[in-house]
Scaffold this motif. Sequence first.
Motif, short mmCIF file in Angstrom:
data_model
loop_
_atom_site.label_atom_id
_atom_site.label_comp_id
_atom_site.label_asym_id
_atom_site.label_seq_id
_atom_site.Cartn_x
_atom_site.Cartn_y
_atom_site.Cartn_z
N ALA A 78 -5.43 4.66 -4.31
CA ALA A 78 -5.61 3.30 -4.79
C ALA A 78 -6.82 3.28 -5.72
O ALA A 78 -7.76 4.05 -5.54
CB ALA A 78 -5.81 2.34 -3.63
N VAL A 79 -6.75 2.40 -6.72
CA VAL A 79 -7.82 2.29 -7.70
C VAL A 79 -8.52 0.95 -7.49
O VAL A 79 -7.87 -0.10 -7.44
CB VAL A 79 -7.27 2.38 -9.14
CG1 VAL A 79 -8.42 2.38 -10.15
CG2 VAL A 79 -6.42 3.63 -9.30
N GLY A 80 -9.83 0.99 -7.36
CA GLY A 80 -10.62 -0.24 -7.19
C GLY A 80 -11.13 -0.72 -8.54
O GLY A 80 -11.24 0.06 -9.50
N VAL A 100 -11.56 5.60 -7.28
CA VAL A 100 -10.36 5.91 -6.50
C VAL A 100 -10.71 6.08 -5.02
O VAL A 100 -11.69 6.72 -4.68
CB VAL A 100 -9.69 7.20 -7.02
CG1 VAL A 100 -8.47 7.56 -6.17
CG2 VAL A 100 -9.27 7.01 -8.48
N PHE A 101 -9.91 5.47 -4.17
CA PHE A 101 -9.98 5.71 -2.72
C PHE A 101 -8.56 5.97 -2.25
O PHE A 101 -7.63 6.03 -3.07
CB PHE A 101 -10.64 4.53 -2.00
CG PHE A 101 -9.97 3.21 -2.24
CD1 PHE A 101 -9.02 2.73 -1.37
CD2 PHE A 101 -10.28 2.45 -3.37
CE1 PHE A 101 -8.39 1.52 -1.60
CE2 PHE A 101 -9.65 1.23 -3.61
CZ PHE A 101 -8.72 0.77 -2.72
N THR A 102 -8.39 6.19 -0.96
CA THR A 102 -7.03 6.39 -0.45
C THR A 102 -6.70 5.33 0.59
O THR A 102 -7.59 4.83 1.27
CB THR A 102 -6.86 7.78 0.18
OG1 THR A 102 -7.90 7.97 1.14
CG2 THR A 102 -6.92 8.87 -0.86
N TYR A 124 -6.17 -10.42 0.61
CA TYR A 124 -4.99 -9.95 -0.13
C TYR A 124 -5.44 -9.30 -1.43
O TYR A 124 -6.50 -9.65 -1.97
CB TYR A 124 -4.08 -11.15 -0.43
CG TYR A 124 -4.84 -12.29 -1.07
CD1 TYR A 124 -5.08 -12.31 -2.44
CD2 TYR A 124 -5.38 -13.31 -0.29
CE1 TYR A 124 -5.82 -13.32 -3.01
CE2 TYR A 124 -6.13 -14.33 -0.86
CZ TYR A 124 -6.35 -14.32 -2.22
OH TYR A 124 -7.11 -15.31 -2.79
N GLU A 125 -4.66 -8.37 -1.96
CA GLU A 125 -4.88 -7.82 -3.31
C GLU A 125 -3.51 -7.46 -3.88
O GLU A 125 -2.93 -6.44 -3.54
CB GLU A 125 -5.76 -6.55 -3.26
CG GLU A 125 -7.20 -6.81 -2.82
CD GLU A 125 -8.12 -5.62 -3.05
OE1 GLU A 125 -7.62 -4.53 -3.43
OE2 GLU A 125 -9.34 -5.78 -2.85
N ALA A 126 -2.99 -8.30 -4.75
CA ALA A 126 -1.70 -8.02 -5.41
C ALA A 126 -1.87 -6.83 -6.35
O ALA A 126 -2.84 -6.78 -7.11
CB ALA A 126 -1.26 -9.25 -6.21
N GLU A 127 -0.95 -5.87 -6.29
CA GLU A 127 -1.11 -4.68 -7.13
C GLU A 127 0.24 -4.11 -7.59
O GLU A 127 1.22 -4.13 -6.85
CB GLU A 127 -1.86 -3.58 -6.36
CG GLU A 127 -3.18 -4.10 -5.81
CD GLU A 127 -4.24 -3.06 -5.55
OE1 GLU A 127 -4.00 -1.87 -5.87
OE2 GLU A 127 -5.30 -3.44 -5.02
N LEU A 128 0.22 -3.61 -8.81
CA LEU A 128 1.34 -2.81 -9.29
C LEU A 128 1.23 -1.42 -8.66
O LEU A 128 0.15 -0.82 -8.64
CB LEU A 128 1.26 -2.68 -10.81
CG LEU A 128 2.25 -1.74 -11.49
CD1 LEU A 128 3.68 -2.26 -11.34
CD2 LEU A 128 1.91 -1.58 -12.97
N GLN A 155 0.78 -4.68 -1.90
CA GLN A 155 -0.37 -5.47 -1.41
C GLN A 155 -1.36 -4.51 -0.78
O GLN A 155 -1.05 -3.81 0.19
CB GLN A 155 0.09 -6.50 -0.37
CG GLN A 155 0.26 -7.90 -0.89
CD GLN A 155 -1.04 -8.55 -1.35
OE1 GLN A 155 -2.15 -8.09 -1.05
NE2 GLN A 155 -0.91 -9.63 -2.11
N ASP A 156 -2.55 -4.46 -1.34
CA ASP A 156 -3.63 -3.64 -0.79
C ASP A 156 -4.44 -4.51 0.16
O ASP A 156 -5.54 -4.97 -0.17
CB ASP A 156 -4.48 -3.09 -1.95
CG ASP A 156 -5.67 -2.30 -1.47
OD1 ASP A 156 -5.65 -1.84 -0.31
OD2 ASP A 156 -6.62 -2.16 -2.27
N ILE A 157 -3.85 -4.79 1.32
CA ILE A 157 -4.51 -5.66 2.30
C ILE A 157 -5.82 -4.99 2.78
O ILE A 157 -5.85 -3.78 3.01
CB ILE A 157 -3.58 -5.94 3.50
CG1 ILE A 157 -2.26 -6.59 3.02
CG2 ILE A 157 -4.28 -6.83 4.53
CD1 ILE A 157 -2.40 -7.98 2.46
N GLY A 174 -10.87 0.37 6.14
CA GLY A 174 -10.73 -1.09 6.05
C GLY A 174 -9.46 -1.51 5.33
O GLY A 174 -9.01 -2.64 5.46
N LYS A 175 -8.88 -0.59 4.57
CA LYS A 175 -7.66 -0.87 3.82
C LYS A 175 -6.45 -0.14 4.39
O LYS A 175 -5.40 -0.07 3.75
CB LYS A 175 -7.87 -0.48 2.35
CG LYS A 175 -8.81 -1.43 1.61
CD LYS A 175 -9.28 -0.86 0.31
CE LYS A 175 -9.99 -1.89 -0.56
NZ LYS A 175 -9.10 -2.84 -1.26
N SER A 176 -6.63 0.43 5.59
CA SER A 176 -5.56 1.26 6.17
C SER A 176 -5.18 0.88 7.59
O SER A 176 -4.53 1.65 8.27
CB SER A 176 -5.97 2.73 6.15
OG SER A 176 -6.04 3.21 4.82
ZN ZN Z 1 -6.92 -2.78 -4.24
#
Ligand code: ZN
Length: 289
Positions: A78-80, A100-102, A124-128, A155-157, A174-176
């Motif tokens: 994932a790209v922040g 970049v994180f995973t 929420y984080e809407a993402e392509l 969604q990168d919740i 936190g994102k996993s």
């Molecule tokens: Zn994100």
Amino acid sequence: MSFKLANIEGRAALVDGENYYDLETISNGKFDNDTSNALTNLVGLSELSEDLSKSEPTGLLHDVKIDAPISAPKNCYAVGLNYRNHAEEAGMDIPSVPMVFTKHTTCLVGPNSTIEMRSDHVDYEAELVVVIGQPGKDILKDKAWNHVAGLCVGQDISDRTVQFSSKPPQFNLGKSFDTFGPMGPYLVSPDSLQNKESLQIECKVNQEVRQKDNTNDLIFDIPSIISYLSEIVTLNTGDVIFTGTPGGVGVMEGKFLKDGDVLRTSIEGLGTLKNDCKRISDHSGVNKS
Ligand code: ZN
């Protein structure tokens, strides 16, 4: 090379309108039931897609549970801070290299899955989302799209408490949390889209639009991300890349997701995720922020 590939209750299927076609069945066993395996033969997928009208549909999409298009990729990146307005709202400098994180692959769930929240600071984080087809290392930018099997909505919740609780912050966990990676509803081949580099993206919480942008605002576009990542890691068939979220995330105004909220995330040409939010328990760091 045009197709829409779905994962219907654990089985690969091609999609046409509201119908789906079980891939193993319509290919007479040439393909198996695994969507990642299907991405090793994109030409075959496209040929079958062209001939779908000759087959009997297996069923209707709205009658079945749709899983994440890729359920067990080798890696999920994932790209922040990849949209200017999001970097600005976060008070961060515009990055000069991708941040970049995973996301751990166990967090990936289907387009209509329930998001299970364990604090009052879930965002929420809407993402392509990009899914890799042909594997590669040291991929040049002008060849990068050749390695993309398809695009979908993601969604990168993010549990902001866990994301920022360690010093320095470490985003992965936190994102996993389980259920924190809704994606789908299916994988769309890039050539199915009129302009794959300019897609409207929108996120609604209940009836309120919270994020609205276009993917042509990405700071690092898809070829740049693929080229950068592949200098470091081999990108494998089925690998998933969340490309970053536009401005409007909840944390900036303290508008976090609440029990009972319905999250709708749409990208032009790719479809919509609809996720119910459920507050199931507290995690151990929940009272620390
Ligand atoms: Zn994100």
